[in-house]
Design an enzyme around this catalytic site. Sequence first.
Site, PDB file in Angstrom:
ATOM      1  CG  HIS A  26      -1.688  -1.100   1.462  1.00 31.76           C
ATOM      2  ND1 HIS A  26      -3.108  -1.478   0.889  1.00 31.76           N
ATOM      3  CD2 HIS A  26      -1.204  -2.532   2.064  1.00 31.76           C
ATOM      4  CE1 HIS A  26      -3.538  -2.640   1.192  1.00 31.76           C
ATOM      5  NE2 HIS A  26      -2.582  -3.150   1.965  1.00 31.76           N
ATOM      6  CB  SER A  65      12.962  21.930 -14.925  1.00 31.95           C
ATOM      7  OG  SER A  65      12.193  22.912 -14.748  1.00 31.95           O
ATOM      8  CD  GLU A 100       8.203  11.983 -15.525  1.00 29.12           C
ATOM      9  OE1 GLU A 100       7.361  12.665 -15.076  1.00 29.12           O
ATOM     10  OE2 GLU A 100       9.487  12.445 -15.804  1.00 29.12           O
ATOM     11  CE  LYS A 116      11.034  19.224 -10.910  1.00 28.40           C
ATOM     12  NZ  LYS A 116       9.797  19.088 -11.564  1.00 28.40           N
TER      13      LYS A 116
END
Length: 457
Positions: A156, A277, A290, A283
């Site tokens: 979980h 980024s 992804e 970043k």
Amino acid sequence: MSKLWGGRFSGATDPLMEKFNASIHFDKLMYAADIQGSQAYAKALALTGIITQEESEQLVQGLAQVRKEWEDGTFAIQAGDEDIHTANERRLGEIVGSVAGKLHTGRSRNDQVATDMRLWLREEARALLQHLKELIQVAVERAVSDIDVVMPGYTHLQRAQPIRWSHWIMSYAWGWHADAQRLEQLIERINLLPLGSGALAGNPFNVDREFLAKELGFAGVIPNSLYGVSDRDFVAEFLFWASMTMIHISRFAEDLIIYSSGEFGFVTLADAYSTGSSLMPQKKNPDSLELLRGKSGRVFGQMSGFLMTVKGLPSTYNKDLQEDKEPMFDAVETLGGSLQITSAVLATLKIHPQKMAASLSNDMLATDVAEYLVRKGVPFRETHHIAGAAVRLSEERGVPMSQLTVADYQTLHPSFSDDVASVWNYEQSIENRSSIGGTSKSRVLEQAASLKKWLDL
Ligand SMILES: *[C@@H]1O[C@H](CO)[C@@H](O)[C@H](O)[C@H]1NC(C)=O
Ligand SMILES: *[C@@H]1O[C@H](CO)[C@@H](O)[C@H](O)[C@H]1NC(C)=O
């Protein structure tokens, strides 16, 4: 009165329909399979006596030249070339003359295209199997070299019990192993010959289909001509295989996206597989992961789209089946890229064992407290309850469970004694899970050894 739509639609051909109908812009990918199938067919025709040995040789050699033009990039597609079969045969005619017109004797585009697809997919599936095996090899090697790294295991997405990082890696290796087995079995079902089925009813010149199968490396002959031209189960099955494999890759990517976040900090992706980024200089985005997660959606879409295409088709060939190629091509290309990127990401991934270890906490050994009492003869249902009370007590006191005293524990059950201190050892907890499939060192290494053996390393 002339009809409103008369102008463009009155002629024998409509240029829009020709374009709508054409498949050459994508099915040219199968040029080599198409030529291979035709060369075998030319040889089989000579064996029946319907063309001469010399004519057959002319055809085979002419086709070899057509293939060379494709390979050299000099093949010029022309306006009338609707599909790869027409294009190759048109060019063959230009090279060998009228004998080219004998190649299609007793053959139909229906058995021809089914043959081309099976030949093409068989080779691509073999290449994908190789990529998949390479990925499994990277996983296995990484699991062995990182064997001492310990991390929290999750259910979980909540910290559950300590495990080996390598145990996590191997959990995906086993999924990919199942994917590889599925693909191997699927290749066997792809590897059957439709050629010699004619348009639907069979071949009228008694062509030797067993010879054709042998010539093309097929393991057998499809035993029913109607089935031979209409069956596309192998495409559907391949798309399911691709979807299932992408689910494994996508879940793997999702885990690593979470583990690479600042909050977790367990792993850092190599620069080659991440991007900065455009706005925020600090970043580092896990773009490769992804993309892997995103591309899985694309493959599922190809699968469900194709299933909709075949559902409800009447017997044998229908033009709807032209929609079978692009999903297949696209899935092959997506899987090829995804498998190789996944291997590269895993091979170059930097891990931070200290961050992983720092994320372990005493409460993750609450189950071990229960097991400690079990070893003293207390029934598990009771020990689970007692360990729960210990967790509560540590929360109330605001101290880790290991800081509670033996006296505290004894208020919960008289069987606790000084040796309860031995429970606070993550490595020991891991080593105690030593049944087959557990996270103990020897069991994880055993898993790695078993896949290594399967890989023939
Ligand atoms: C559509 O393409 C097929 C070949 O795939 C060809 O036989 C047929 O004549 C074409 N039909 C039209 C209307 O262009
Ligand atoms: C692990 O197992 C050993 C026996 O094999 C036992 O003595 C020890 O208490 C166990 N440790 C935990 C944390 O359960």
